[in-house]
Design a protein around this motif. Structure first.
Motif, PDB file in Angstrom:
ATOM      1  N   LEU A 108       0.732  -1.259  -0.010  1.00 49.17           N
ATOM      2  CA  LEU A 108      -0.030   0.093  -0.141  1.00 49.17           C
ATOM      3  C   LEU A 108       1.089   1.112  -0.003  1.00 49.17           C
ATOM      4  N   GLN A 109       2.050   1.275   0.614  1.00 43.35           N
ATOM      5  CA  GLN A 109       3.003   2.641   0.538  1.00 43.35           C
ATOM      6  C   GLN A 109       3.542   2.791  -0.684  1.00 43.35           C
ATOM      7  N   SER A 110       3.755   1.613  -1.454  1.00 43.54           N
ATOM      8  CA  SER A 110       4.447   1.686  -2.605  1.00 43.54           C
ATOM      9  C   SER A 110       3.360   2.382  -3.785  1.00 43.54           C
ATOM     10  N   LEU A 165       1.211   7.230  -6.878  1.00 43.48           N
ATOM     11  CA  LEU A 165      -0.085   8.263  -7.217  1.00 43.48           C
ATOM     12  C   LEU A 165       0.399   9.795  -7.330  1.00 43.48           C
ATOM     13  N   GLY A 166       0.111  10.451  -8.222  1.00 49.87           N
ATOM     14  CA  GLY A 166       0.596  11.622  -8.328  1.00 49.87           C
ATOM     15  C   GLY A 166      -0.006  12.638  -7.308  1.00 49.87           C
ATOM     16  N   ASN A 167       0.134  13.899  -7.224  1.00 48.97           N
ATOM     17  CA  ASN A 167      -0.440  15.005  -6.549  1.00 48.97           C
ATOM     18  C   ASN A 167      -1.737  15.146  -6.820  1.00 48.97           C
ATOM     19  N   ARG A 211      -4.929   8.793  -2.155  1.00 45.58           N
ATOM     20  CA  ARG A 211      -3.678   8.986  -1.432  1.00 45.58           C
ATOM     21  C   ARG A 211      -4.228   8.874   0.234  1.00 45.58           C
ATOM     22  N   ASP A 212      -5.151   9.562   0.445  1.00 49.61           N
ATOM     23  CA  ASP A 212      -5.676   9.586   1.822  1.00 49.61           C
ATOM     24  C   ASP A 212      -6.238   8.342   2.239  1.00 49.61           C
TER      25      ASP A 212
END
Length: 114
Positions: A79-81, A86-88, A94-95
């Motif tokens: 999940l961290q990778s 994911l982009g900004n 991301r949340d």
């Protein structure tokens, strides 16, 4: 001191597993002279000798959950990778990943504590 040794008779201020090697050595020297060679032992050896003398069975409770904890940690790494990839512009996704990782961390801590 009575013939039968128990944890209560040793009057410990904290559990054996939480004691440092130095504290365990002092305990053995002062209250458990039956154990020889304590000054040359490491913490694991001291714990096993003390438990053997007191008749305490070795607990593998943490080992029971070890595989499950490692599986959760692998899942967290995945999940961290994904979150890093994911982009900004994908803040919501991301949340969501951050929350999932946080929940998994909490679960691993609870399993390790039990």
């Amino acid at each position: 001191m009575s013939d039968e040794l128990t944890l209560e008779s040793l009057d410990l201020k904290k559990p054996l597993e939480k004691m440092t090697a130095k504290e365990l050595r002092e305990l053995v020297i002062e209250k458990l002279p039956q154990i020889k060679g304590a000054s040359g032992m490491d913490k694991d050896q001291l714990l096993s000798e003390i438990k053997e003398l007191l008749g305490i069975e070795e607990e593998d409770a943490k080992n029971a959950y070890k595989e499950h904890i490692w599986a959760l940690k692998r899942q967290m790494k995945d999940l961290q990778s994904k979150r890093l990839q994911l982009g900004n512009d994908k803040k919501k996704e991301r949340d969501q990943l951050r929350k999932q990782i946080s929940r998994l961390k909490k679960r691993t801590r609870r399993l390790a504590a039990s």
